[in-house]
Design a protein around this motif. Structure first.
Motif, PDB file in Angstrom:
ATOM      1  N   UNK A  61       1.052  -1.279  -0.012  1.00  0.00           N
ATOM      2  CA  UNK A  61       0.267  -1.790  -1.136  1.00  0.00           C
ATOM      3  C   UNK A  61       1.185  -2.116  -2.311  1.00  0.00           C
ATOM      4  N   UNK A  85      -0.885  -1.941   4.224  1.00  0.00           N
ATOM      5  CA  UNK A  85      -1.127  -0.691   4.954  1.00  0.00           C
ATOM      6  C   UNK A  85      -2.260   0.135   4.365  1.00  0.00           C
ATOM      7  N   UNK A  86      -2.691  -0.236   3.169  1.00  0.00           N
ATOM      8  CA  UNK A  86      -3.955   0.320   2.648  1.00  0.00           C
ATOM      9  C   UNK A  86      -4.539  -0.728   1.721  1.00  0.00           C
ATOM     10  N   UNK A  87      -5.855  -0.655   1.429  1.00  0.00           N
ATOM     11  CA  UNK A  87      -6.494  -1.756   0.708  1.00  0.00           C
ATOM     12  C   UNK A  87      -5.812  -2.061  -0.626  1.00  0.00           C
ATOM     13  N   UNK A  88      -5.580  -3.343  -0.898  1.00  0.00           N
ATOM     14  CA  UNK A  88      -4.849  -3.769  -2.096  1.00  0.00           C
ATOM     15  C   UNK A  88      -5.209  -5.220  -2.374  1.00  0.00           C
ATOM     16  N   UNK A  89      -5.459  -5.552  -3.634  1.00  0.00           N
ATOM     17  CA  UNK A  89      -5.787  -6.944  -3.941  1.00  0.00           C
ATOM     18  C   UNK A  89      -4.710  -7.639  -4.765  1.00  0.00           C
ATOM     19  N   UNK A  90      -3.529  -7.084  -4.809  1.00  0.00           N
ATOM     20  CA  UNK A  90      -2.443  -7.699  -5.586  1.00  0.00           C
ATOM     21  C   UNK A  90      -2.105  -9.103  -5.076  1.00  0.00           C
ATOM     22  N   UNK A 138       3.831  -7.843  -7.670  1.00  0.00           N
ATOM     23  CA  UNK A 138       4.215  -6.769  -6.749  1.00  0.00           C
ATOM     24  C   UNK A 138       5.689  -6.433  -6.929  1.00  0.00           C
ATOM     25  N   UNK A 139       6.110  -5.333  -6.282  1.00  0.00           N
ATOM     26  CA  UNK A 139       7.510  -4.912  -6.339  1.00  0.00           C
ATOM     27  C   UNK A 139       8.180  -5.180  -4.996  1.00  0.00           C
TER      28      UNK A 139
ATOM     29  N   UNK C  33       4.436  -7.134 -15.863  1.00  0.00           N
ATOM     30  CA  UNK C  33       3.389  -6.979 -14.846  1.00  0.00           C
ATOM     31  C   UNK C  33       2.220  -6.142 -15.338  1.00  0.00           C
TER      32      UNK C  33
ATOM     33  N   UNK E  61       0.311   1.134  -7.504  1.00  0.00           N
ATOM     34  CA  UNK E  61      -0.474   1.395  -6.300  1.00  0.00           C
ATOM     35  C   UNK E  61       0.404   1.997  -5.210  1.00  0.00           C
ATOM     36  N   UNK E  86      -3.206  -1.059 -10.334  1.00  0.00           N
ATOM     37  CA  UNK E  86      -4.186  -1.951  -9.707  1.00  0.00           C
ATOM     38  C   UNK E  86      -4.972  -1.114  -8.711  1.00  0.00           C
ATOM     39  N   UNK E  87      -6.169  -1.597  -8.302  1.00  0.00           N
ATOM     40  CA  UNK E  87      -7.052  -0.738  -7.496  1.00  0.00           C
ATOM     41  C   UNK E  87      -6.376  -0.220  -6.229  1.00  0.00           C
ATOM     42  N   UNK E  89      -6.821   3.256  -3.245  1.00  0.00           N
ATOM     43  CA  UNK E  89      -7.530   4.490  -2.887  1.00  0.00           C
ATOM     44  C   UNK E  89      -6.645   5.488  -2.149  1.00  0.00           C
ATOM     45  N   UNK E  90      -5.348   5.318  -2.198  1.00  0.00           N
ATOM     46  CA  UNK E  90      -4.439   6.249  -1.528  1.00  0.00           C
ATOM     47  C   UNK E  90      -4.606   7.679  -2.047  1.00  0.00           C
ATOM     48  N   UNK E 136      -4.269   9.009   3.147  1.00  0.00           N
ATOM     49  CA  UNK E 136      -3.185   8.014   3.111  1.00  0.00           C
ATOM     50  C   UNK E 136      -2.106   8.416   2.114  1.00  0.00           C
TER      51      UNK E 136
END
Lengths: 223, 223, 223, 223, 223, 223
Positions: A61, A85-90, A138-139, C33, E61, E86-87, E89-90, E136
């Motif tokens: 993420x 690998x886990x939910x992310x909207x970036x 992102x990074x 960012x 995140x 940023x959103x 859920x980890x 996670x």
């Protein structure tokens, strides 16, 4: 994590291009109503209809480092497919990466995350199907993998599988099935044309598909 | 389940067409701020503005058999309104069904589920308001009902109610109220025009609607 | 609640207009960012790219009274920014309010709730970034506040902060940082152009950004 | 809006109490798999299993004034059922209102919005099925209605309908159907007991329900 | 990013403990119905009711490095408050971090992301309010900040603000307002007790709060 | 669709039971932070901690016929894992099916859909991890498959893979990796115990994990 598979098998170009012409809904039906990614995967602009071989990316993420690694693996006709690998909207991807991907013949991006610079991508004609549009950057700190099996928007995808995408969304066809699915799709399209004309002329599906007896047998009542 | 009501009452065409011209927001206000379907019901293309009589469909999740049954019940000027019996985003409806519905004079579809072939539907000029765009196909195994009362996207709808839909979404007007709601909508539109001109000239709503005293009485403080 | 702050400081127009030209993604990167509103904030039509000074509105759910109060506080170049005090998707704003806001030089609306009359707003060229499109109307019964600090779609915003919005979404720049963020954004844009040309010519980001050694050190394996 | 219906018909107490004993899943099956409210309606504590006559409330978002009005209409054995006129998760109801409702014999609350003071409500034994738990308070400014037809969490509910609620959620039974649904539910419970014993002894549903031939006819293949 | 503020002001312990006793709903009302975090912030176990000074964490995140940094800044009576940039859920936090935080007197965690080891945390009596429970894991690669202003679940929070959390969720009280909010909360609690007894005795809120005239003036009709 | 795979390989019981003892978070870390199902998969009651071999079910939305077919394939120690072919929250499974599954030694159910009769299932000690609790019933009309590869809540699962589930959610371990993942998990647990004691004694993670130099090198600033 941390693996790049360099040699992947791809379906023949003629099969891939045939699947593109058939479109998502027909291909999905032709392979037994399977393979559709979740309906939240939407195109950033209307009208694109493509197919290509999946170059897969598994990325953490908020980290788009592996996109750079994946672009080196692209061959003309490929489609990048990224699953976090886990939910992310970036916004993992924008106009610079699209410029690079296009230079290598990439046909588009399917990403279960965000994309940005959508005005530029539209002007460039680089289609993207994404879960979100987001400027959030992102990074480049943590490894992921390229061309390993992933799950993207609810479907298992192996590198080299055929991705078909249009205004209805995205469907994946396992590489080994691509030719037979194409044959089934073309047969379906041919059959549909005759039905379309009968329906346009006012015939009912109830009659064309002979449904009345079976509906009655199930107990349908007209009142 | 398993019932088709064949004779339904409809509002006069002139009333329906008047409601179409008024549009969703005005009609909603004119009937006392009620009747809007949930805001996730979005048009598949911009610019359509329609009204028609509801032919309702209650269908199981993932089963579009009843759409075929409902099309036989359509009269020119009707709108199909489908609610699944539990949440489902499958693509119940595509270009073949739209061809059939248009052949019977149907003006559009409102569906609390998915639709597919959206590029074709757009080209055909068949407007759809849907919860999702999805290529995922459905089966024809289980009965539902046609023209029974349903709840679609949060609103109770009876067959023959007037559905109004445009870029703002969808509103339902009970058939018995259609004429009076139209009258109220037209009065509202007439009144708005004068306000629009005063606002465009720089007058404030605070003054036009005489809000300052009431705001002060409620305790509003300027600092 | 119940407070209207009348005098707010604004960034210089030349800085604001520079930030509009840079766009959301670049401005977001240029300030480290940060500042992006949630990705569910989407424009009602494509192609608008604006910046302006925030006139903030804190409003109760389902009550748009404070919008009228806020319009009086607008100066040319401002952007209305509304956050409901709890989640709400009602259509707080439509063509009449837009007419009034435009008459005072307002450049657009950012609203963590719903908007309506989107066809009219599009025709008027009044851009809106919103959580929802909804015809559902509101009342005018309960006070909120204008030009107080708010949280809108996940970002803290103070009146007079610079709002930048385009097809990628919305970003906020604290007023005190606006000039330095603009400088950083312009530097970034200049640097990107050279990279774009190298990428278009087929060079890889892996090489341009010198990533190979660092990837290897992290353990990336090619197989 | 703004109407309180004072006299509503209710189902017989013996029928209501029988439906409570049958529970939600059985009642739902017994009336033809219909009537379940959306699955996001969850109890604030486990173990309550109730039925009662619906006293309905239609309330604006963020405004709980009508709850006070509705409490006066309660008779012993009733259940309050509240639907906001647009989506809202505010805490409309807490321990003081529960105290008042219990004083009038109310058995619980079903609310497509939020509830608060859940620790107190649990201690008091006042069960609530809600969309959210939220401390966010509401105002008392705008009228709604009491005992008018509403749509709550996807189901149309008329005052006097029987509400059944337990750990599986909430189901509504139209008042006129209550006695026949109870009969069907009791028949179903009796039939289930024999099946439960056969299944516990290791017999398979495939055999008890005679499914093998039909599965084979549909084409099921064992490999 | 990359800043740790070491010295933060805190409210007096007696005020903080008073706010804990008052609970979330009362404190929220006492400060003018403001400060509630989004209702998706739920406790991992029922029954905890705490207040403390916020030690804030802004984290990327999928990266929990800053939690370690923040723990060093804890003083007895503090509450960790984490917002991802940023959103996400980890599961940023589990039993080892809880052990460390408890060793420094930390009273709990409020996190707009995920938490894990919830069985252990429950056994340890370390309460957490979170958006998700998720196993996670996260990395330690990218800096965030500690004790800078954040937005957590829709509320702006400054280090040293008082956090109150119980089964109804979480509310933030600005440090400077803590004493006056406590006074208002205690007054409110005292006033409620008398009302509770009258309501329990069967008096109606309509009468106790003198609502009948105002309802009639608004137009409420009994039919 | 329409295939039942009868012979599947399973991991050794001693390995499976070891993974159960390690729990979800530890197993997930031990296999390189992979394998967690989406965090919306929650247990219907707290405290269960199990592992078993996956017997997979691919089922149409709203159709639980294949559950009966799958139960015949169960061996003691197995876990049923159901994924609908498109999103669905229906209650596919209740106390009768649980009775049957338990009679065959089934340890629990993981279902990316709904479950019902949760009070009975809790009393029976049959644990379920589900996306929803819903009384909504299903039909038995359309084939699915048993023991084919599925994607469940975001993870690809092959029949015979080891499923581990507890209060933190669900993780899948590929069968071939089960022994090595167990070894890594046990090593991890052993290492954690020493750390827990040091942390409980007040040592900081910053020191135990030697983070200070790396944080400083990244640029962390204390102010």
């Amino acid at each position: 994590m941390g693996v790049v598979v360099q040699n992947i098998a791809r379906a023949p170009a003629v099969v891939i291009d045939g699947l593109a012409r058939a479109g998502v809904a027909t291909v999905h039906e032709a392979q037994g109503r399977s393979g559709c990614l979740h309906s939240y995967m939407r195109p950033i602009y209307a009208g694109a209809q493509i197919a290509g071989s999946a170059v897969t990316i598994s990325a953490p993420p908020g980290d788009n480092w592996m996109v750079h690694v994946a672009i080196e693996q692209l061959q003309p006709g490929d489609i990048l497919v990224l699953a976090p690998t886990s939910p992310c909207d970036n916004g993992y991807f924008g106009d610079l990466l699209a410029t690079s991907a296009m230079a290598r013949g990439c046909r588009g991006l399917v990403i279960d995350a965000g994309v940005r610079d959508v005005r530029d991508l539209t002007a460039m004609g680089f289609p993207v199907w994404a879960r979100a549009i987001s400027a959030q950057g992102t990074v480049k700190e943590t490894l992921g993998s390229v061309n390993v099996p992933i799950v993207c928007a609810g479907q298992a995808i192996v590198a080299g599988d055929v991705i078909v995408a249009d205004d209805d969304g995205v469907v994946v066809v396992p590489r080994a099935d691509a030719a037979s699915v194409l044959a089934a799709a073309e047969a379906r399209l041919a059959a549909e044309e005759a039905k379309r004309q009968r329906l346009a002329a006012g015939e009912l599906g109830l009659d064309i598909y002979d449904m009345r007896a079976r509906l009655a047998a199930k107990g349908l009542k007209y009142v």
